[in-house]
Write a protein that holds these residues in place. Structure first.
Motif, PDB file in Angstrom:
ATOM      1  N   LEU A  20      31.962  41.205  69.497  1.00  0.00           N
ATOM      2  CA  LEU A  20      33.024  41.800  69.972  1.00  0.00           C
ATOM      3  C   LEU A  20      34.275  40.982  69.471  1.00  0.00           C
ATOM      4  CD1 LEU A  20      34.179  44.212  71.693  1.00  0.00           C
ATOM      5  CD2 LEU A  20      34.101  42.629  73.526  1.00  0.00           C
ATOM      6  N   GLY A  21      35.238  41.756  68.909  1.00  0.00           N
ATOM      7  CA  GLY A  21      36.478  41.236  68.868  1.00  0.00           C
ATOM      8  C   GLY A  21      37.641  42.242  69.601  1.00  0.00           C
ATOM      9  N   SER A  22      38.797  41.673  69.758  1.00  0.00           N
ATOM     10  CA  SER A  22      39.543  42.271  70.597  1.00  0.00           C
ATOM     11  C   SER A  22      40.948  42.040  70.178  1.00  0.00           C
ATOM     12  CB  SER A  22      39.367  42.355  72.139  1.00  0.00           C
ATOM     13  OG  SER A  22      39.810  40.846  72.432  1.00  0.00           O
ATOM     14  N   GLY A  23      41.916  42.943  70.467  1.00  0.00           N
ATOM     15  CA  GLY A  23      43.192  42.859  70.151  1.00  0.00           C
ATOM     16  C   GLY A  23      43.963  43.763  69.477  1.00  0.00           C
ATOM     17  N   GLN A  24      45.074  44.218  69.503  1.00  0.00           N
ATOM     18  CA  GLN A  24      45.739  45.548  68.784  1.00  0.00           C
ATOM     19  C   GLN A  24      45.502  45.004  67.288  1.00  0.00           C
ATOM     20  OE1 GLN A  24      50.141  45.942  68.759  1.00  0.00           O
ATOM     21  NE2 GLN A  24      49.792  47.759  69.459  1.00  0.00           N
ATOM     22  N   ILE A  25      45.275  46.185  66.692  1.00  0.00           N
ATOM     23  CA  ILE A  25      44.884  46.280  65.335  1.00  0.00           C
ATOM     24  C   ILE A  25      46.303  46.250  64.444  1.00  0.00           C
ATOM     25  CG2 ILE A  25      43.994  47.624  63.274  1.00  0.00           C
ATOM     26  CD1 ILE A  25      42.116  48.895  65.412  1.00  0.00           C
ATOM     27  N   GLN A  26      46.375  44.836  64.297  1.00  0.00           N
ATOM     28  CA  GLN A  26      47.559  44.370  63.361  1.00  0.00           C
ATOM     29  C   GLN A  26      47.418  43.375  62.504  1.00  0.00           C
ATOM     30  OE1 GLN A  26      50.488  42.219  66.056  1.00  0.00           O
ATOM     31  NE2 GLN A  26      50.089  44.065  67.261  1.00  0.00           N
ATOM     32  N   SER A  27      48.160  43.003  61.459  1.00  0.00           N
ATOM     33  CA  SER A  27      47.629  42.170  60.516  1.00  0.00           C
ATOM     34  C   SER A  27      47.742  40.622  61.314  1.00  0.00           C
ATOM     35  CB  SER A  27      48.973  42.060  59.381  1.00  0.00           C
ATOM     36  OG  SER A  27      50.322  41.542  59.976  1.00  0.00           O
ATOM     37  N   ARG A  28      48.341  40.261  62.178  1.00  0.00           N
ATOM     38  CA  ARG A  28      48.522  39.142  62.723  1.00  0.00           C
ATOM     39  C   ARG A  28      47.188  38.472  63.644  1.00  0.00           C
ATOM     40  NH1 ARG A  28      50.645  38.031  67.628  1.00  0.00           N
ATOM     41  NH2 ARG A  28      51.472  39.890  68.867  1.00  0.00           N
ATOM     42  N   LYS A  29      46.398  39.854  63.951  1.00  0.00           N
ATOM     43  CA  LYS A  29      45.286  39.578  64.922  1.00  0.00           C
ATOM     44  C   LYS A  29      43.958  39.008  64.173  1.00  0.00           C
ATOM     45  CE  LYS A  29      47.474  40.594  68.720  1.00  0.00           C
ATOM     46  NZ  LYS A  29      47.441  39.864  70.042  1.00  0.00           N
ATOM     47  N   GLY A  30      43.935  38.977  62.926  1.00  0.00           N
ATOM     48  CA  GLY A  30      42.600  38.820  62.197  1.00  0.00           C
ATOM     49  C   GLY A  30      41.512  39.713  62.135  1.00  0.00           C
TER      50      GLY A  30
END
Length: 125
Positions: free
Chosen positions: A63-73
């Motif tokens: 599981l990975g989490s965070g808003q889907i944006q370029s700086r989140k990996g």
């Protein structure tokens, strides 16, 4: 407003003497830190994910989490999934990202979906 006490404490330690308003700052945790979510048994959450996504009962979930944006990996997450599946093709592993697309960077999700398809990971990522 800070997302965690660790972040707030670091900012206060670094800039506290120059910014008196930091004493008025508050910590508002992101969604997963809410007690009602954390109080749920892990097995209940796992069962819910497996049923909703129709995964095998013994699926190993990364599981990975965070808003889907370029700086989140997110791109590194897809690259890691590709490498893992390449090395262990017979393992029943599924890579799930928990997060919504960025309004300011909608292209990131589109790019990730293309990468997943090109890598042959559809249904696994």
């Amino acid at each position: 407003v800070f997302p965690s006490h660790v972040v707030r404490n670091e900012v206060v330690a670094t800039f506290g003497s120059r910014c008196k308003k930091l004493a008025q700052s508050v910590v508002l945790h992101h969604g997963l830190a809410h007690p009602e979510i954390l109080a749920r048994p892990i097995d209940e959450g796992r069962r819910s994910i497996i049923e909703e996504l129709d995964l095998p009962d013994d699926a190993f979930i990364v599981l990975g989490s965070g808003q889907i944006q370029s700086r989140k990996g997110c791109d590194f997450f897809v690259m890691a999934a590709k490498e893992f599946v390449k090395r262990y093709p017979h393992r029943d592993v599924y890579f799930l990202w928990l997060g919504s697309p960025s309004v300011s960077e909608p292209w990131v999700q589109e790019s990730l979906e293309q990468d997943i398809k090109r890598a042959g990971l559809s249904g696994r990522v």
